[in-house]
Scaffold this motif. Structure first.
Motif, short mmCIF file in Angstrom:
data_model
loop_
_atom_site.label_atom_id
_atom_site.label_comp_id
_atom_site.label_asym_id
_atom_site.label_seq_id
_atom_site.Cartn_x
_atom_site.Cartn_y
_atom_site.Cartn_z
N TYR A 478 0.80 -1.23 -0.04
CA TYR A 478 0.16 0.12 -0.23
C TYR A 478 0.98 1.29 -0.05
CZ TYR A 478 -2.70 3.91 1.82
OH TYR A 478 -3.13 5.35 1.96
N GLU A 479 0.45 2.23 -0.92
CA GLU A 479 1.05 3.42 -0.96
C GLU A 479 0.32 4.63 -0.83
OE1 GLU A 479 4.47 3.98 -0.94
OE2 GLU A 479 5.08 1.74 -1.04
N THR A 480 0.48 5.63 0.03
CA THR A 480 -0.54 6.67 0.12
C THR A 480 -0.57 7.41 -1.17
OG1 THR A 480 0.10 6.98 2.20
CG2 THR A 480 -0.94 8.72 1.36
N GLU A 481 0.58 7.62 -2.03
CA GLU A 481 0.57 8.01 -3.28
C GLU A 481 1.39 7.48 -4.04
OE1 GLU A 481 0.85 12.42 -2.19
OE2 GLU A 481 3.04 12.23 -3.07
N ALA A 482 1.40 7.35 -5.29
CA ALA A 482 2.20 6.71 -6.21
C ALA A 482 2.22 7.69 -7.58
CB ALA A 482 2.11 5.19 -6.36
N ARG A 483 3.58 7.68 -8.25
CA ARG A 483 3.63 8.23 -9.57
C ARG A 483 2.95 7.42 -10.55
NH1 ARG A 483 9.58 11.22 -9.59
NH2 ARG A 483 9.19 12.48 -8.00
N THR A 484 2.51 7.93 -11.51
CA THR A 484 1.93 7.38 -12.81
C THR A 484 2.60 7.19 -13.94
OG1 THR A 484 0.56 9.05 -13.55
CG2 THR A 484 -0.48 7.75 -11.92
N GLY A 485 3.56 7.98 -13.97
CA GLY A 485 4.64 8.25 -15.09
C GLY A 485 4.07 9.16 -16.00
N LEU A 486 2.95 9.62 -15.80
CA LEU A 486 2.23 10.85 -16.65
C LEU A 486 2.43 12.20 -15.62
CD1 LEU A 486 -0.80 8.87 -17.24
CD2 LEU A 486 1.08 8.88 -18.84
N TYR A 487 2.12 13.21 -16.74
CA TYR A 487 2.30 14.54 -16.30
C TYR A 487 1.41 15.58 -16.75
CZ TYR A 487 7.36 12.97 -15.51
OH TYR A 487 8.16 12.33 -15.08
N GLU A 488 1.19 16.49 -16.07
CA GLU A 488 0.16 17.38 -16.42
C GLU A 488 0.79 18.94 -16.23
OE1 GLU A 488 -3.19 17.06 -13.80
OE2 GLU A 488 -2.06 17.51 -12.11
N SER A 489 0.12 19.82 -17.00
CA SER A 489 0.45 21.16 -16.83
C SER A 489 0.11 21.74 -15.55
CB SER A 489 -0.09 21.97 -17.96
OG SER A 489 -1.33 21.86 -18.27
N SER A 490 0.89 22.82 -15.06
CA SER A 490 0.45 23.52 -13.66
C SER A 490 0.65 24.97 -13.95
CB SER A 490 1.55 22.96 -12.67
OG SER A 490 1.36 23.71 -11.57
N LEU A 491 -0.44 25.54 -13.52
CA LEU A 491 -0.26 27.21 -13.45
C LEU A 491 -0.46 27.37 -12.10
CD1 LEU A 491 -3.31 27.83 -15.69
CD2 LEU A 491 -0.69 27.51 -16.29
N GLY A 492 0.17 26.49 -11.11
CA GLY A 492 0.52 26.86 -9.79
C GLY A 492 -0.36 25.93 -8.82
N LYS A 493 0.14 25.60 -7.90
CA LYS A 493 -0.48 24.77 -6.87
C LYS A 493 -0.92 25.25 -5.75
CE LYS A 493 0.50 20.02 -4.67
NZ LYS A 493 1.56 19.16 -4.13
N PHE A 494 -2.41 25.57 -5.82
CA PHE A 494 -3.16 26.23 -4.69
C PHE A 494 -4.69 25.70 -5.02
CE2 PHE A 494 -2.22 29.16 -8.08
CZ PHE A 494 -3.51 29.69 -8.48
N SER A 495 -5.48 26.11 -4.09
CA SER A 495 -6.80 25.87 -4.43
C SER A 495 -7.78 27.14 -4.43
CB SER A 495 -7.49 24.89 -3.31
OG SER A 495 -7.26 25.44 -1.85
N PHE A 496 -8.99 27.20 -4.71
CA PHE A 496 -9.80 28.25 -4.88
C PHE A 496 -11.00 27.95 -3.99
CE2 PHE A 496 -8.56 27.62 -9.53
CZ PHE A 496 -7.57 28.86 -9.43
N ASN A 497 -11.50 29.08 -3.28
CA ASN A 497 -12.79 29.03 -2.73
C ASN A 497 -13.79 30.08 -3.05
OD1 ASN A 497 -14.48 28.56 -0.55
ND2 ASN A 497 -13.46 29.55 1.01
N LEU A 498 -14.84 30.02 -3.52
CA LEU A 498 -15.78 30.97 -3.64
C LEU A 498 -16.65 31.32 -2.36
CD1 LEU A 498 -17.23 32.55 -6.05
CD2 LEU A 498 -19.23 30.61 -5.81
N LYS A 499 -16.29 32.95 -2.41
CA LYS A 499 -16.63 33.37 -0.85
C LYS A 499 -17.31 34.83 -1.15
CE LYS A 499 -15.47 34.31 3.83
NZ LYS A 499 -14.39 34.08 4.89
N ASN A 500 -18.59 35.09 -0.88
CA ASN A 500 -19.38 36.33 -1.31
C ASN A 500 -19.06 36.55 -2.68
OD1 ASN A 500 -19.94 36.37 1.55
ND2 ASN A 500 -18.08 37.31 2.19
N GLY A 501 -19.29 35.98 -3.45
CA GLY A 501 -19.11 36.27 -4.93
C GLY A 501 -17.74 36.53 -5.43
N THR A 502 -16.56 36.25 -4.57
CA THR A 502 -15.25 36.39 -4.95
C THR A 502 -14.80 35.07 -5.09
OG1 THR A 502 -14.47 36.98 -2.80
CG2 THR A 502 -15.32 38.79 -4.19
N ILE A 503 -13.48 35.02 -5.55
CA ILE A 503 -12.89 33.75 -5.61
C ILE A 503 -11.61 33.81 -4.86
CG2 ILE A 503 -11.89 32.05 -7.11
CD1 ILE A 503 -14.08 32.77 -9.32
#
Length: 605
Positions: A478-503
């Motif tokens: 068992y592994e908590t996470e494992a590489r798949t050998g695939l890649y994806e583009s990244s515009l930054g590693k963060f999350s969004f939260n919609l609050k009071n009509g703003t992101i």
């Protein structure tokens, strides 16, 4: 004000609401429910009362019900409430709350009448009623869940109740209650609320297994499925339960299935002691087959937990206010664990399918706040931790899985969680609850001293479950996470939260190279994305495509507001590994110890 007058009147009456004549004839309660007024979308209810021996009656509708873990407030759907004496004259009524009516003088009470709106067609913004615990009335069918239609008198919850339904002659009725001379009789309000009804143009099928007779009733809005279809998918589930339990623990059980073209945003099932009720959309046959199997395996196991194993908070149930039990993890988490394992041991679920189930439970559990213990989650299920309720089926089931494996380890395969459940069933039962505050001590007494540490760390506490350690004992890596050998583009590693009509930008990873170049900060407000010289607004489909398919190395910029300043944060599209989370893989060969543990756990080497 009139409100103040009512309050004083209630306080004056309630203290004298006690029987003055101890030898009066026994109270008789007889309901008649008319479910033929289709145009009104309502049930018209009449309760005939004889020998009410108190000066004041408090008539109560349910605030909640067993197994819903939610606020129902059935009184919201009640209208035209009247109380009449033996001559048909109205008695005084005071509505003291959403779910409560006070009647005076109650010794003259002969009849109560009211109407109840259909919950399927009564959407509410607060505390919506799930369809499997609600009511429905249409020209082709009707659904009655007792706690949404019937009420009870304070102090009289345990009295027998008879019910007669008026419905079209061509209809059929399905329920776990027995019909005698045109009437259904329940030993108490608890049993009436525990016994849903399905009426209408419904099909019926039966299965016999050992000493148990199983009835299946099904309504399908567009006639896509019938009871025979359901029965064919239930047979292996019931066989698995029969083998797992050493015999089914009830003489009769009823499955009620309501298939609809559109169920609304929620569908599912609700367990009862001798029946279960399902509301499922009329989707593809393959999906429905899988859904019937997984749902029914879980719901049917409730005949063990909590029918035979429950605390004193469950029976008699408090319908007047929410009283959460700290053992919701046991009622639902252990049941979910058993519904999978019994199918593996019966041979209807493969080892690989079980590992997939475990993986999916871990992935879904990641979406919840796991800093809250299972006990606290259980106690807060009605209010502060309501949004974490679903994790009971994920982390709760995973905890049961590890508890079973730990027991098998300590006992050298002689005693797992199944055997502990069997002992608890023999020690307790439908009429003998276990002590709410003594259950953990009882578990330790029935098993091993080491189980106290397990309870403290993983049920009362929030330590990470030792999944890796115990799966390895059975020959799985068992592994908590494992590489798949695939890649994806990244515009930054963060999350969004919609609050009071703003992101808002949240959870910024400071180690991410794109984030470092951007200089993006938590609390920044996203205005737009500029990529390939084009401004893309948030939630535009073009922007979503850009975020997923931007070319690695291409320039881009986020336009954000930080305080009163508008900033253009620039960087180049990065790349990151596509990871797979909670990966379980079987070893190609097993050691002797692993083969032995697999035999203990899965019932086969």
């Amino acid at each position: 004000m009139r409100k103040s007058v009512y309050a004083i009147f209630v306080l004056w009456l309630i203290p004298i609401a006690i029987p003055l004549y101890p030898n009066t004839p026994k109270l008789s309660l007889h309901y008649t429910v008319d479910i033929t007024k289709f145009d009104d979308d309502s049930f018209f209810v009449k309760l005939d009362v004889e020998n009410f021996d108190m000066d004041t009656a408090v008539f109560q509708f349910a605030v909640t019900a067993p197994g819903t873990y939610s606020i129902l407030d059935a009184g919201r759907f009640v209208g035209s409430f009247k109380a009449l004496d033996t001559s048909g004259n109205p008695l005084m009524i005071v509505r003291t709350g959403v779910n409560q009516f006070l009647i005076y003088p109650a010794r003259q009470l002969s009849r109560v009448t009211y109407r109840v709106d259909d919950t399927f067609d009564s959407p509410l913004p607060d505390n919506p009623v799930a369809p499997m615990s609600g009511t429905n009335i249409e020209r082709t069918n009707a659904v009655v869940n007792g706690q949404m239609v019937f009420g009870f008198f304070h102090g009289r919850q345990s009295y027998p109740i008879s019910v007669k339904f008026v419905y079209p002659e061509i209809w059929r009725a399905g329920t776990s209650l027995q019909l005698t001379n045109g009437e259904y009789t329940a030993s108490s309000f608890d049993e009436l609320a525990d016994s849903p009804f399905l009426f209408g143009d419904i099909s019926r099928s039966t299965i016999s297994m050992g000493r148990t007779n199983i009835d299946i009733y099904a309504f399908s809005e567009n006639r896509k499925f019938n009871a025979e279809f359901v029965a064919a998918r239930l047979h292996d589930v019931l066989g698995a339960a029969d083998q797992f339990l050493g015999g089914l623990p009830v003489e009769r059980y009823v499955f009620l299935f309501h298939f609809r073209e559109y169920t609304g945003p929620v569908y599912g099932a609700w367990e009862h002691n001798y029946s279960s009720f399902y509301v499922i959309p009329e989707w593809s046959e393959s999906y429905i087959s899988q859904t019937i199997t997984s749902m029914s395996a879980h719901e049917f196991f409730h005949v063990v937990i909590p029918l035979n194993i429950h605390s004193e908070l469950i029976v008699p149930f408090n319908f007047e206010k929410t009283v959460p039990s700290q053992h919701l993890w046991f009622y639902e988490g252990v049941t979910e664990w058993a519904s999978d394992l019994m199918q593996v041991r019966y041979g209807t679920m493969s080892d690989t399918e079980l590992m997939n189930q475990i993986t999916e439970k871990m992935r879904r559990a990641d979406y919840y706040d796991n800093s809250v213990s299972l006990v606290d989650m259980s106690l807060g299920s009605y209010d502060r931790y309501e949004k974490l309720y679903g994790n009971i089926y994920e982390r709760g089931a995973l905890t049961a899985l590890l508890l079973d494996m730990r027991l098998l380890e300590l006992s050298e395969g002689k005693t797992g969680l199944r055997e502990v459940i069997s002992k608890l069933s023999q020690q307790f039962g439908p009429a003998r609850p276990f002590p709410e505050n003594g259950f953990f001590d009882l578990l330790v007494q029935l098993t091993y001293p080491e189980i106290e540490d397990f309870i403290h760390r993983y049920i009362k506490g929030t330590e990470t479950l030792p999944i890796k350690e115990y799966l390895l004992k059975a020959g799985y890596d068992y592994e908590t996470e494992a590489r798949t050998g695939l890649y994806e583009s990244s515009l930054g590693k963060f999350s969004f939260n919609l609050k009071n009509g703003t992101i808002l930008v949240e959870q910024v990873d400071p180690k991410d190279s794109v984030n470092q170049r951007l200089g993006i900060q938590q609390g920044d407000i996203i205005q737009k994305l500029n990529y390939a010289g084009v401004d893309l607004r948030m939630r535009d489909t073009a922007m979503i495509r850009a975020m997923n398919f931007a070319l690695i190395g291409e320039p881009f910029e986020w336009v954000v507001m930080r305080g009163d300043s508008k900033l253009r944060l620039k960087a180049f599209v990065g790349q990151r590994d596509i990871l797979e989370y909670h990966v379980i893989k079987s070893r190609l060969s097993f050691t002797a110890e692993q083969k032995r543990f697999r035999a203990w756990w899965l019932g086969r080497p």
